[in-house]
Enzyme design. Structure first.
Site, mmCIF file in Angstrom:
data_model
loop_
_atom_site.group_PDB
_atom_site.id
_atom_site.type_symbol
_atom_site.label_atom_id
_atom_site.label_comp_id
_atom_site.label_asym_id
_atom_site.label_seq_id
_atom_site.Cartn_x
_atom_site.Cartn_y
_atom_site.Cartn_z
ATOM 1 N N ARG A 236 8.574 -3.867 21.611
ATOM 2 C CA ARG A 236 8.423 -2.844 20.767
ATOM 3 C C ARG A 236 9.427 -2.315 19.953
ATOM 4 N NH1 ARG A 236 7.797 2.007 22.743
ATOM 5 N NH2 ARG A 236 6.593 1.513 24.693
ATOM 6 N N TYR B 94 0.262 3.246 -5.653
ATOM 7 C CA TYR B 94 -0.669 2.745 -4.887
ATOM 8 C C TYR B 94 -1.279 3.837 -3.884
ATOM 9 C CZ TYR B 94 -2.530 0.881 -0.478
ATOM 10 O OH TYR B 94 -3.611 0.410 0.411
ATOM 11 N N ASP C 73 9.200 1.590 -4.054
ATOM 12 C CA ASP C 73 8.253 0.596 -3.609
ATOM 13 C C ASP C 73 8.407 -0.460 -4.423
ATOM 14 O OD1 ASP C 73 5.774 -1.077 -3.133
ATOM 15 O OD2 ASP C 73 4.604 0.765 -2.777
ATOM 16 N N LYS D 296 1.871 -8.681 0.812
ATOM 17 C CA LYS D 296 1.931 -9.098 -0.626
ATOM 18 C C LYS D 296 2.762 -10.565 -0.859
ATOM 19 C CE LYS D 296 -0.658 -5.261 -0.748
ATOM 20 N NZ LYS D 296 -1.938 -5.227 -0.045
HETATM 21 C C1 LIG Z 1 2.416 -1.445 -4.182
HETATM 22 C C2 LIG Z 1 1.869 -1.182 -2.700
HETATM 23 N N1 LIG Z 1 2.220 -0.260 -1.758
HETATM 24 C C3 LIG Z 1 1.896 -0.434 -0.367
HETATM 25 C C4 LIG Z 1 0.752 -0.765 0.072
HETATM 26 C C5 LIG Z 1 0.378 -0.723 1.552
HETATM 27 O O1 LIG Z 1 0.667 -1.948 2.082
HETATM 28 P P1 LIG Z 1 -0.061 -2.469 3.360
HETATM 29 O O2 LIG Z 1 -1.377 -2.633 2.906
HETATM 30 O O3 LIG Z 1 0.467 -3.636 3.776
HETATM 31 O O4 LIG Z 1 -0.198 -1.264 4.300
HETATM 32 C C6 LIG Z 1 0.089 -1.483 -0.820
HETATM 33 C C7 LIG Z 1 -1.152 -2.274 -0.253
HETATM 34 O O5 LIG Z 1 -1.906 -2.832 -1.284
HETATM 35 C C8 LIG Z 1 0.603 -1.844 -2.060
HETATM 36 O O6 LIG Z 1 -0.053 -2.603 -2.825
#
Ligand SMILES: Cc1ncc(COP(=O)(O)O)c(C=O)c1O
Length: 380
Positions: free
Chosen positions: A52, A104, A176, A201
């Protein structure tokens, strides 16, 4: 900051030379053990002895990502949202968070949830207004969160300017950078304090691992807190998923280059199409943020783009269903192209236009992709 001397393409292809010391295996073994024995002096053999808190496959992947991002350290999480929520957990009670209004939707929902529970206060600034971020800051601002390009409008935010503004009030900047994929921009070198990726992604790139990563410019007390919260409330990615991630990252640069080239060609092709109102892609000279993108995205504009169709909500949904080469599915950054009607996914409170279709352009032959989008448009 990382002191690896190889160029990033080499670091990625070699997975930071993760050759197994015991056997010379070029592909490192997967360590499935959840616990690690102590030696004859009762000292732990590894820096952590319970999974963990970390394990060999996790450290290999984390070190590779830290090197690609030129960071001091990286931490993997079981999902992107897990990483984001743990970072937000470090904001002090009642602390102020400034974030862009186009982002997002999961992150936005989580920020709003924390605000609604009086855990934090938030100010969402207009990502299209270059002065709006600085005007949103106060002496109570603890964290500035930006996404660039923003999902799904692909507005470009100037990372260097955002870092300066955040630091002026004593806040940190977190970026991000999921769409930047470590390849085209290293936000830490532009002044950001924390970089986030949904590794679901581009970093993994094959639509078969869910995970997130935070990378720090420096190890400090906030970073220690993130480590501690992760090991108490969550966990790093599993060893097998780390193996898949390492495998995916070896081809990151060639995947990103091909996706960028395909997306630019598609954006140009559909720019003056009679069934398309607008193409949103930072690589187009006509894009509002192209000047920043040109300076900030030095290795391609990526595979993410949106089309605003000359269609209503229902017709835009049908357009997605008619695609035959592009898969109508959520997510992004995989080798296969995906399209989705974003408002359907984001729900009725979404600010996304009814006629927006988001594309994650993959590495296929671009002519197949253009022909597919053409045939679906012709039925509008
Ligand atoms: C730009 C962006 N940030 C964060 C996330 C969240 O990531 P996860 O789906 O791996 O939890 C996503 C998911 O689509 C995303 O496109």
């Amino acid at each position: 900051m990382s002191n690896h001397t190889s160029r990033p393409e080499t670091i990625a292809a070699h997975a930071l030379r993760a050759i197994d010391a015991a056997t010379g295996a070029v592909v490192p073994p997967i360590y499935l053990s959840t616990t690690y024995a102590r030696d004859e002096n009762y000292a732990p053999l590894l820096k952590e002895n319970y999974v963990r808190s970390g394990s060999p496959n996790v450290w290999q992947a984390e070190d590779t990502i830290a090197a690609l991002e030129k960071g001091a350290a990286a931490l993997l999480f079981v999902s992107g949202m897990s990483a984001i929520s743990i970072l937000l957990e470090t904001v002090p009670m009642g602390g102020h968070v400034v974030a862009c209004n186009s982002m997002y939707y999961g992150t936005r929902n989580w920020l709003e949830r924390l605000r609604d529970r009086s855990r934090i206060t938030i100010t969402l600034f207009d990502a299209n207004d270059r002065n709006a971020l600085a005007k949103s800051l106060t002496s109570k601002t603890d964290l500035v969160w930006i996404e660039t390009p923003t999902n799904p409008m692909w507005t470009v935010i100037d990372i260097e300017a955002a870092a300066k503004a955040a630091h002026n009030v004593g806040a940190i900047l977190a970026v991000d950078a999921t769409a930047l994929a470590s390849v085209t921009t290293q936000p830490l070198t532009l002044g950001a304090d924390i970089v986030f990726h949904s590794i679901t992604k581009y970093l993994n790139g094959h639509s078969d691992v869910l995970g997130g990563v935070l990378i720090a410019r420096e190890k400090n007390s906030r970073w220690d807190e993130i480590i501690s919260i992760r090991s108490k409330t969550s966990s790093p990615l599993s060893p097998f998923e780390c193996y898949l991630l390492m495998r995916g990252m070896r081809t990151l640069y060639v995947r990103y280059a091909q996706a960028s080239a395909n997306a630019l060609a598609i954006a140009r092709h559909f720019s003056n199409h009679p069934k398309v109102e607008k193409v949103l892609y930072p690589g187009l000279g006509t894009h509002e943020g192209h000047d920043i993108a040109k300076r900030q995205m030095t290795n391609g504009y990526g595979g993410m783009m949106s089309l605003l169709l000359k269609a209503d909500y229902a017709a835009s949904q049908k357009f997605c269903a008619r695609l035959k080469v592009v898969t109508p599915a959520t997510s992004l950054g995989g080798v296969e192209s995906l399209a989705e009607h974003r408002k359907t996914v984001e729900g009725p409170t979404s600010l996304t236009p009814d006629n927006l279709v988001r594309f994650s352009i993959g590495i296929e032959n671009v002519n197949d992709l253009v022909a597919d989008i053409e045939q679906a448009l012709s039925q509008l």
